[in-house]
Design an enzyme around this catalytic site. Structure first.
Site, short mmCIF file in Angstrom:
data_model
loop_
_atom_site.label_atom_id
_atom_site.label_comp_id
_atom_site.label_asym_id
_atom_site.label_seq_id
_atom_site.Cartn_x
_atom_site.Cartn_y
_atom_site.Cartn_z
N HIS A 154 -25.47 -72.80 63.18
CA HIS A 154 -24.59 -73.97 63.25
C HIS A 154 -23.86 -74.09 61.92
O HIS A 154 -23.97 -73.22 61.04
CB HIS A 154 -25.38 -75.23 63.57
CG HIS A 154 -26.61 -75.44 62.71
ND1 HIS A 154 -26.53 -75.73 61.37
CD2 HIS A 154 -27.93 -75.36 62.99
CE1 HIS A 154 -27.74 -75.86 60.86
NE2 HIS A 154 -28.62 -75.63 61.82
N GLY B 47 -24.36 -75.85 59.41
CA GLY B 47 -25.23 -75.87 58.24
C GLY B 47 -25.46 -74.47 57.70
O GLY B 47 -25.37 -74.23 56.49
N HIS B 48 -25.74 -73.53 58.60
CA HIS B 48 -25.92 -72.14 58.18
C HIS B 48 -24.63 -71.59 57.57
O HIS B 48 -24.66 -70.88 56.55
CB HIS B 48 -26.32 -71.27 59.38
CG HIS B 48 -27.65 -71.62 59.97
ND1 HIS B 48 -27.78 -72.18 61.22
CD2 HIS B 48 -28.90 -71.48 59.49
CE1 HIS B 48 -29.06 -72.36 61.48
NE2 HIS B 48 -29.76 -71.96 60.45
N ASP C 188 -35.10 -78.97 54.98
CA ASP C 188 -36.51 -78.59 54.96
C ASP C 188 -36.99 -78.61 53.51
O ASP C 188 -37.23 -77.57 52.89
CB ASP C 188 -36.70 -77.21 55.58
CG ASP C 188 -36.23 -77.16 57.02
OD1 ASP C 188 -36.44 -78.15 57.74
OD2 ASP C 188 -35.65 -76.13 57.42
N GLN D 275 -40.37 -76.92 52.63
CA GLN D 275 -40.21 -75.47 52.69
C GLN D 275 -39.51 -74.95 51.43
O GLN D 275 -39.94 -73.95 50.83
CB GLN D 275 -39.40 -75.09 53.92
CG GLN D 275 -38.93 -73.64 53.94
CD GLN D 275 -38.10 -73.33 55.17
OE1 GLN D 275 -38.63 -73.12 56.25
NE2 GLN D 275 -36.78 -73.31 55.02
N VAL E 243 -26.21 -80.47 55.84
CA VAL E 243 -24.98 -80.72 56.59
C VAL E 243 -25.31 -81.61 57.79
O VAL E 243 -26.28 -81.36 58.51
CB VAL E 243 -24.33 -79.40 57.05
CG1 VAL E 243 -23.07 -79.67 57.88
CG2 VAL E 243 -23.99 -78.54 55.84
N SER F 9 -29.41 -79.01 63.05
CA SER F 9 -30.60 -78.21 63.25
C SER F 9 -30.41 -77.38 64.52
O SER F 9 -29.74 -77.83 65.47
CB SER F 9 -31.84 -79.10 63.41
OG SER F 9 -32.95 -78.36 63.88
#
Length: 279
Positions: A34, A36-37, A150, A153, A181, A190
């Protein structure tokens, strides 16, 4: 863009990049990409890096009752998106490539990995760190990019790399934390969002509304109360807490704390976080 499904194909692409004197930027993902990536890809491009993106749904970070079978797998679409974005290599290995019968080091998350997400999903962070360590060994990046949604993480990966470098077990990797994002109403993007029924999207957006409301308060009790009041009643909350952003230990202080939240919207589990006083 080159698609590498075998380690030898990845190694060949990296050898060419090394010959050309290029530094490697790495973005590990589980696919279903998405915006964000793509923001991580943009960050890597801004640094002029040779960009490797991995797509691998890691079975070791899914525990009993997790949604491994339902996790979206859209490799064909992901490949087109990454090619259009100008990524150099898409590494999409099989489980046998990532986890041969021998030779993969298990990484354990320790006490931090048992908190919050680790409490709800025992062993999750052990599996996450194991695959990230394995992918780092294969890609040998100079820089790695992770989203801040995350947060636990991100902290664990950063600590793992720092300790490995200090022990002489790894060449330095710069771990870059990238801003979360969100959609136009604040919902953190997500891969799982595509599984939220449309009629439950407004409820999902109340997680961020809760964080915003809580972040404006001056005491912990008021933070938690204000955040809880914003949550849609259908949200099944796993946790809502203030933590020290450097240790993830629960804190009673508000200034500089990170508010973390996780809950279920229907059959989809979402997480989010916000620095108190930040956005």
């Amino acid at each position: 863009m080159q698609l590498a499904q075998k380690i030898v194909e990845l190694e060949q692409a990296l050898a060419i990049a090394d010959t050309d004197g290029k530094r490697v930027g790495f973005i590990p993902t589980m696919g279903a990409l998405h915006k964000g990536h793509l923001s991580l890809v943009k960050k890597a491009q801004d640094q002029g890096l040779f960009i490797v993106v991995s797509v691998f749904v890691n079975p070791r970070q899914f525990g009993e009752g997790d949604d491994l079978e339902n996790y979206p797998r859209t490799l064909g679409v992901d490949a087109r998106v990454l090619s259009d974005a100008g990524v150099d290599v898409l590494f999409a290995p099989s489980s046998h490539e990532v986890y041969p019968a021998t030779g993969v080091k298990e990484i354990f998350a320790g006490e931090l990995g048992a908190l919050f997400e680790g409490t709800v999903r025992p062993g999750h962070f052990d599996g996450m760190l194991t695959v990230v360590n394995r992918l780092f060994n294969l890609v040998q990046p100079d820089v790695a990019f992770f989203g801040s949604k995350d947060a636990q993480q991100l902290m664990l990966v950063t600590q793992m790399v720092r300790q490995q470098v200090a022990n002489g077990d790894r060449e330095p990797i710069k771990v870059v934390a990238c801003e979360t994002v969100r959609d136009e109403e604040g919902l953190a993007l997500s891969s799982r969002n595509q599984r939220i029924p449309k009629d439950l999207i407004p409820a999902a957006r109340t997680l961020h509304m809760a964080l915003i409301a809580g972040s404006k308060k001056k005491t912990k009790a008021d933070c938690i109360e204000a955040a809880t009041a914003q949550l849609d009643p259908i949200i099944r909350l796993d946790y809502l807490e203030l933590v020290d952003p450097d240790t993830f230990a629960v804190t009673d202080g508000v200034a500089g704390a990170r508010m973390v939240i996780a809950g279920w919207v229907g059959e989809v589990r979402l997480i989010d976080n916000l620095l108190v006083g930040g956005v």
